[in-house]
Enzyme design. Structure first.
Site, PDB file in Angstrom:
ATOM      1  N   PHE A 123      21.231   3.048  16.988  1.00  0.00           N
ATOM      2  CA  PHE A 123      20.945   4.277  16.256  1.00  0.00           C
ATOM      3  C   PHE A 123      21.696   4.156  14.934  1.00  0.00           C
ATOM      4  O   PHE A 123      22.665   3.400  14.841  1.00  0.00           O
ATOM      5  CB  PHE A 123      21.448   5.483  17.057  1.00  0.00           C
ATOM      6  N   GLN A 237      23.753  19.982   9.235  1.00  0.00           N
ATOM      7  CA  GLN A 237      23.013  18.756   8.972  1.00  0.00           C
ATOM      8  C   GLN A 237      21.575  19.071   8.588  1.00  0.00           C
ATOM      9  O   GLN A 237      20.873  19.762   9.317  1.00  0.00           O
ATOM     10  CB  GLN A 237      23.024  17.858  10.209  1.00  0.00           C
ATOM     11  N   HIS A 239      18.029  17.401   8.096  1.00  0.00           N
ATOM     12  CA  HIS A 239      17.270  16.197   8.416  1.00  0.00           C
ATOM     13  C   HIS A 239      16.333  15.950   7.247  1.00  0.00           C
ATOM     14  O   HIS A 239      15.740  16.893   6.726  1.00  0.00           O
ATOM     15  CB  HIS A 239      16.489  16.451   9.711  1.00  0.00           C
ATOM     16  N   LEU A 253      10.138  18.203  13.006  1.00  0.00           N
ATOM     17  CA  LEU A 253      10.639  16.901  12.579  1.00  0.00           C
ATOM     18  C   LEU A 253       9.624  15.780  12.655  1.00  0.00           C
ATOM     19  O   LEU A 253       8.831  15.700  13.589  1.00  0.00           O
ATOM     20  CB  LEU A 253      11.828  16.487  13.449  1.00  0.00           C
ATOM     21  N   GLU A 256      13.180  10.072  12.716  1.00  0.00           N
ATOM     22  CA  GLU A 256      13.817   9.069  11.884  1.00  0.00           C
ATOM     23  C   GLU A 256      13.208   7.682  12.122  1.00  0.00           C
ATOM     24  O   GLU A 256      13.251   6.812  11.256  1.00  0.00           O
ATOM     25  CB  GLU A 256      15.296   9.029  12.273  1.00  0.00           C
ATOM     26  N   ARG A 287      21.400   9.974   6.993  1.00  0.00           N
ATOM     27  CA  ARG A 287      20.644  11.220   6.910  1.00  0.00           C
ATOM     28  C   ARG A 287      21.051  12.073   5.707  1.00  0.00           C
ATOM     29  O   ARG A 287      20.214  12.599   4.998  1.00  0.00           O
ATOM     30  CB  ARG A 287      20.882  12.050   8.166  1.00  0.00           C
ATOM     31  N   HIS A 352      18.823  21.248  10.546  1.00  0.00           N
ATOM     32  CA  HIS A 352      18.624  20.580  11.830  1.00  0.00           C
ATOM     33  C   HIS A 352      19.742  20.824  12.837  1.00  0.00           C
ATOM     34  O   HIS A 352      19.479  20.990  14.022  1.00  0.00           O
ATOM     35  CB  HIS A 352      18.464  19.092  11.573  1.00  0.00           C
ATOM     36  N   ARG A 387      26.785  14.284  11.375  1.00  0.00           N
ATOM     37  CA  ARG A 387      26.670  14.000  12.801  1.00  0.00           C
ATOM     38  C   ARG A 387      25.930  12.685  13.010  1.00  0.00           C
ATOM     39  O   ARG A 387      24.921  12.429  12.366  1.00  0.00           O
ATOM     40  CB  ARG A 387      25.876  15.116  13.479  1.00  0.00           C
TER      41      ARG A 387
END
Lengths: 577, 252
Positions: A123, A237, A239, A253, A256, A287, A352, A387
Site C-alpha cells: 500500500f 484527509q 482523497h 471514491l 487509489e 494522497r 475522506h 493517514r
C-alpha cells in the site's frame, strides 16, 4: 398496538456505533462475560466500515521477513508528519499481528498465498508488503465477520437508534439518551461505562466519501457536551479522487488503485499536471500531495467546467481494467453510464477521513470523562497529519480489545454510581424542544449551507481570511437554529435525526475552523496559503474545548529504536503557489 | 465548434427526462383490509434508479409511502422488492433498463408477512438464517498471535457464498418458500454453505444435519429462481446442490 413513549434499558457497557470498532469491543466484552449493548443509527450490516475497500495493515513478516512492527511504526510516524502520538502508534503496530489473528479466528475470509499464509500487498508509503485484504471488499468482509461473531455471542445490537446525549453526573458518564428513528420512541439507557464509536466528521464537507447520515460529527458533539475535548479537528484527509456527478453521489471514491495501475491525471488543457508537483512519483505520489495538486489546478482555472480534473485509465488494456479495477468500472458504469475503458473520469478531491477526533489517552482511550471511552474514527492519535491507507482498520481491532478491557475493569470497580435526573430531563427537553420547532427554515438547507462553507473556507487549502469568513458564516447558520422546523412524518423521524446531525455538524465545523486558524503552518493534509512552510514549533497537537479555546499539547519523543528506522520526511512538491 | 470547451456550456448535454408511471402496491394495516394499487407519475432520468423514484414520490407526492433503504448502493440489502414481477434491489435497478413505455409495477417481496407498503417482516427470514449457525466454529488453535493457514483453493471454495448481503431476494423468489414459509430457503443455505465449505470450520456436520431436515435442502426443486434473483450474482442453485451432495457424502 401502542408503544411506550420511552424505553428504559440498563447495561454494564454501552457502545454507541455498530461499525468495526464498536463491534470488536462488543465481542471482547462478551468474551469476558460482561453485559454489553450496542446502538447504531444505521443497520448493522451497513455501517461505514463496510465501505472500506483496500485492506488492513500488520507487519506479520510472513511475506517480507525483514518487516517488523517497529518499521510499521516508523512508516506511520514519518507519514503523519510527526503529529501522530508515538505511544498510540506503538500500541497499534505492536498489537497489529494479534489483531489480524483475532479477526482470522473469528472467521474473516482473508485472501491467501499458495502455501496458505494470509496474503499481503503493498500500500502507498509502506516499506514492505503488510496489507491483508479480501478482494476489494475488505471492510465489508470485516463488518460481516464481526456482526456474525457478535450475534453468535448474543450481543444485544439495536439498529436504528439515534443517540442525542450522553448522560453525566459529577464528571462521570452514566448512560445515554436517544430515540428510535422509525417511530420516535425515546430510549434511556443506564450504563456503567460508555464507548463512543460513532465515527468522524467528514460529512460536513460538500464532497465526501461518507453517505448522507454518516460521519456528521456526532461523536464530537456527544463527547464535548459530556466534558470531553477534540484533538486535531483540522486534520482531515482529502482523497484525491471523488466523482463529481451525479450530485447525490458526489464524492464517491474512485479507488487509489486506478492510479496505482497506471492511471494518468490531466487538467482541462490536457496537461499531465503532476509533472509540476512531484515529477518523480507523478500520479503515485502521496494522497495529500495529489489532492493538493488537483485542488490547485482547479482553483487556478485549469480544471473542467464542473470543477474537476481528469483521471484517465482508458489507455490500459481492457483486461487489466476488468481484472484489477472491477469495482471502479462497475461504479462508473452504474452512476454515470461511463465506460472507463474508453473515457476519462472527472474527479475532484473529496473529504475522506477524520484523522483528529475525540481526545483520548493512548493507553486505554479514556477521554478524561470518567467511564467514557472513544475508539475508531471518533478517536485520535494514530494518524497525525496524514493517514496511511489500511491503518484505520487495524486500529479498530487493536483498540477494540484494549478499550473493552478498560471499560470492563472500570465497570467492575464501581462501588456506586451517581445518576442525575437533571441530566436526563435536559436530554428529554432537548428532543421535545426540537420536535416542537415549527419555524420556516429547513434543516437540510442549513446543513447544505454548512457543507458549502466548509468546502469553500476549510477545504484542501485554507487561509486566515477564509477561516474567519467561515466562522462568520457559521455564526449566521447557527443563528438560524431558532427558526428551524422539524416535522417527522408518519413514516419516520428522519427529520429529527437530521436536526441532530446539524447540531453535531455545527460543533464539528467550529472545532475544525478554530483549530485550523491556530495551525499557522502547512503540514500534511493541512495547507495554509498564508503560511506555506512547516513550522517546527507547531509539531504539537491542538486540543479544542467547548469554549472555543485551542491549546497546544506536546507530543512525546519517538523511541530510539523506531526513530532509527525513519527516513527523512520529504516536502518536495508540497505547495506550488 | 472546435472551441466548444471554452464556450458557455453547450446544452446538448442537458439530459432528457421522461415521465414514468409507477404502480405501487400499498398497504396500511391501520386502514386497509387488502393491499391496493396506486399510480404515481414521476419525472425521471435514464440514469435514475427505482429507489430515486420512490424517494421522489415520498418527498414530493405522498410522504406516507413506506419502504426500507439504507446504503443505496447494493451492499446493505434493505431494499429488495418486486419490480415488474422480478425480485431486485431498488437501488440497483436503473430506469433505462426498464420498459418505460408501460407502467412499472413495484410491490413488496413475497412469502414474508406484509407490514406496510413495501416493507415486510424479515424476522422469519433471519430466524432461518440464525438456525444454520452462520459463524465460524473452529476447534483448531494456531497458537497465540498466529493465524490459521488456508490454501488458495480452500479459500476459493466458499468465495461465492461470502458475497451474500441477506436481502432476501432469493428466498422470497422461491416458489417452495411461498407455499408455506417453512422451508429454510436459499439464503439460509447459502450462508450455511459459506461455513460448511470453509476448511477452518469444524461444525459442518451440525449444519448438514440441520439442513437434512424435511424443511431443509431436499425441498429445493432447482427452479433457479433464486440464482436469477440474486443481485450479487451468487450461483445459489449450485451452492444448494453442493450442500445436498455434502449431506449425502459428507463434507468433501
Amino acid at each position: 398496538m401502542s408503544h411506550p413513549a420511552e424505553r428504559r434499558l440498563s447495561t454494564s457497557v454501552l457502545i454507541i456505533g455498530s461499525g468495526g470498532s464498536g463491534l470488536r469491543a462488543a465481542i471482547e466484552l462478551a468474551d469476558r462475560g460482561v453485559d454489553v449493548t450496542v446502538l447504531g443509527k444505521r443497520p448493522r450490516g451497513d455501517a461505514h466500515t463496510s465501505l472500506a475497500a483496500g485492506g488492513i495493515n500488520a507487519a506479520l513478516g510472513t511475506m517480507d521477513p525483514q518487516d517488523s512492527w517497529q518499521q510499521h511504526a516508523a512508516d506511520t510516524l514519518r507519514e503523519s508528519y510527526l503529529l501522530a502520538d508515538p505511544r498510540t502508534v506503538e500500541i497499534v503496530t505492536r498489537g497489529a499481528a494479534q489483531g489480524i489473528a483475532d479477526l482470522e479466528q473469528l472467521g474473516m475470509p482473508f485472501a491467501r498465498e499458495s502455501d496458505g499464509r494470509i496474503s499481503q500487498r503493498f500500500f502507498g508509503a509502506h516499506s514492505y508488503r503488510r496489507t491483508a485484504f479480501s478482494g476489494d471488499y475488505t471492510g465489508l468482509s470485516i463488518q460481516r465477520t464481526l456482526v456474525d461473531a457478535a450475534e453468535q455471542r448474543g450481543v444485544r445490537i439495536l439498529d436504528d437508534v439515534y443517540v442525542t446525549r450522553l448522560l453525566t453526573s459529577d464528571g462521570a458518564v452514566f448512560g445515554a439518551y436517544g430515540f428510535v428513528q422509525q417511530d420516535g420512541t425515546r430510549v434511556l439507557i443506564h450504563a456503567d461505562a460508555v464507548i463512543l464509536a460513532a465515527g468522524g466528521h467528514n460529512r460536513i464537507w460538500r464532497r465526501t466519501s461518507s453517505r448522507r447520515n454518516e460521519n456528521t460529527g456526532d461523536a464530537f458533539r456527544l463527547a464535548v457536551l459530556a466534558g470531553g475535548r477534540i484533538r486535531d479537528a483540522e486534520l482531515v484527509q482529502f482523497h484525491p479522487s471523488g466523482i463529481i456527478e451525479p450530485e447525490t453521489d458526489a464524492g464517491t471514491l474512485v479507488s487509489e488503485a486506478a492510479r496505482g495501475e497506471g492511471g494518468v491525471l490531466r487538467n482541462a488543457r490536457g496537461e499531465r499536471f503532476m509533472e509540476r508537483y512531484d515529477p518523480v512519483r507523478m500520479e503515485l505520489s502521496t494522497r495529500d500531495r495529489v489532492a493538493l495538486a488537483a485542488y490547485t489546478e482547479i482553483a487556478e482555472g485549469r480544471g473542467t467546467e464542473r470543477g474537476g480534473v481528469w483521471l484517465d485509465v482508458s489507455h490500459l488494456p481492457r483486461e487489466v481494467i476488468m481484472e484489477r479495477l472491477p469495482r471502479v468500472y462497475q461504479t462508473l458504469l452504474e452512476l454515470q453510464m461511463r465506460d472507463i475503458t474508453r473515457e476519462p473520469i472527472e474527479i475532484a478531491p473529496t473529504a475522506h477521513y477524520s484523522m483528529g477526533g475525540v481526545w483520548v489517552r493512548p493507553e486505554d482511550h479514556g477521554t478524561g470523562v470518567d467511564g467514557l471511552y472513544a475508539i475508531g474514527e471518533a478517536a485520535s492519535g494514530l494518524h497525525g497529519a496524514n493517514r496511511l491507507g489500511g491503518n484505520s482498520l487495524i486500529e479498530l481491532l487493536v483498540y477494540g480489545r484494549i478499550v473493552a478491557a478498560s471499560a470492563a475493569e472500570y465497570s467492575a470497580a464501581l462501588t456506586a454510581q451517581p445518576r442525575s435526573r437533571a441530566a436526563e430531563d435536559e436530554a428529554r427537553a432537548e428532543v421535545d424542544g426540537l420536535l416542537a420547532a415549527d419555524g420556516p427554515v429547513n434543516v437540510r438547507v442549513l446543513q447544505r449551507a454548512l457543507r458549502e462553507l466548509m468546502t469553500r473556507y476549510a477545504g484542501v487549502v485554507r487561509s486566515e481570511e477564509g477561516l474567519l469568513a467561515g466562522l462568520a458564516e457559521l455564526d449566521r447558520i447557527e443563528g438560524q437554529l431558532d427558526d428551524i422546523g422539524v416535522h417527522p412524518d408518519i413514516a419516520a423521524y428522519q427529520d429529527l435525526a437530521h436536526a441532530f446531525d446539524l447540531l453535531s455538524s455545527i460543533l464539528a465545523a467550529r472545532a475544525t475552523l478554530q483549530s485550523a486558524l491556530e495551525r499557522r503552518e502547512t503540514r500534511g493534509c493541512h495547507n495554509r496559503s498564508d503560511y506555506p512552510e512547516q513550522d517546527p514549533a507547531l509539531r504539537v497537537n491542538l486540543v479544542w474545548s467547548a469554549d472555543g479555546g485551542v491549546v497546544r499539547e506536546e507530543i512525546p519523543p519517538i523511541p530510539e529504536e523506531i526513530a532509527a528506522l525513519m527516513s527523512e520526511v520529504s516536502v518536495d512538491g508540497k505547495l506550488v503557489e | 465548434m472546435s472551441t466548444a470547451t471554452l464556450d458557455a456550456p453547450t446544452q446538448d448535454d442537458a439530459v432528457q427526462s421522461f415521465t414514468v408511471t409507477f404502480i405501487i402496491r400499498r398497504f396500511d394495516p391501520e386502514v386497509d383490509d387488502e393491499p391496493r394499487w396506486q399510480d404515481f407519475d414521476v419525472e425521471m432520468f435514464a440514469t435514475d434508479r427505482v429507489l430515486d423514484a420512490l424517494h421522489k414520490i415520498k418527498w414530493e407526492q405522498d410522504g406516507s409511502l413506506t419502504f426500507r433503504r439504507s446504503c443505496a448502493h447494493g451492499i446493505c440489502g434493505s431494499d429488495a422488492m418486486r419490480i415488474n414481477g422480478r425480485n431486485r434491489l431498488a437501488c440497483k435497478t436503473l430506469i433505462k433498463d426498464l420498459d418505460i413505455s408501460k407502467p412499472i409495477y413495484v410491490e413488496a417481496i413475497k412469502g414474508l408477512p406484509l407490514e406496510k407498503d413495501l416493507v415486510v417482516d424479515m424476522e422469519p427470514f433471519f430466524e432461518s438464517y440464525r438456525e444454520v449457525q452462520p459463524f465460524l466454529i473452529a476447534r483448531s488453535e494456531p497458537g497465540a498471535g498466529k493465524e490459521r493457514v488456508q490454501s488458495v483453493a480452500d479459500r476459493a471454495r466458499f468465495d461465492d457464498t461470502t458475497k451474500c448481503i441477506l436481502c432476501a431476494a432469493c428466498t422470497s423468489s422461491c416458489p417452495v418458500f411461498w407455499t408455506d414459509g417453512q422451508y429454510f430457503g436459499p439464503a439460509a443455505i447459502v450462508n450455511a454453505h459459506r461455513f460448511i465449505f470453509d476448511s477452518r470450520d469444524d461444525a459442518a456436520k451440525v449444519r448438514l444435519d440441520i439442513l437434512n431436515d424435511k424443511e431443509g435442502v431436499w425441498r429445493c426443486r432447482t427452479t433457479f429462481n433464486c440464482t436469477e434473483a440474486c443481485p450479487r450474482g451468487i450461483q445459489i442453485t449450485q451452492a444448494i446442490a453442493e450442500v445436498k451432495q455434502a449431506v449425502m457424502r459428507g463434507k468433501p
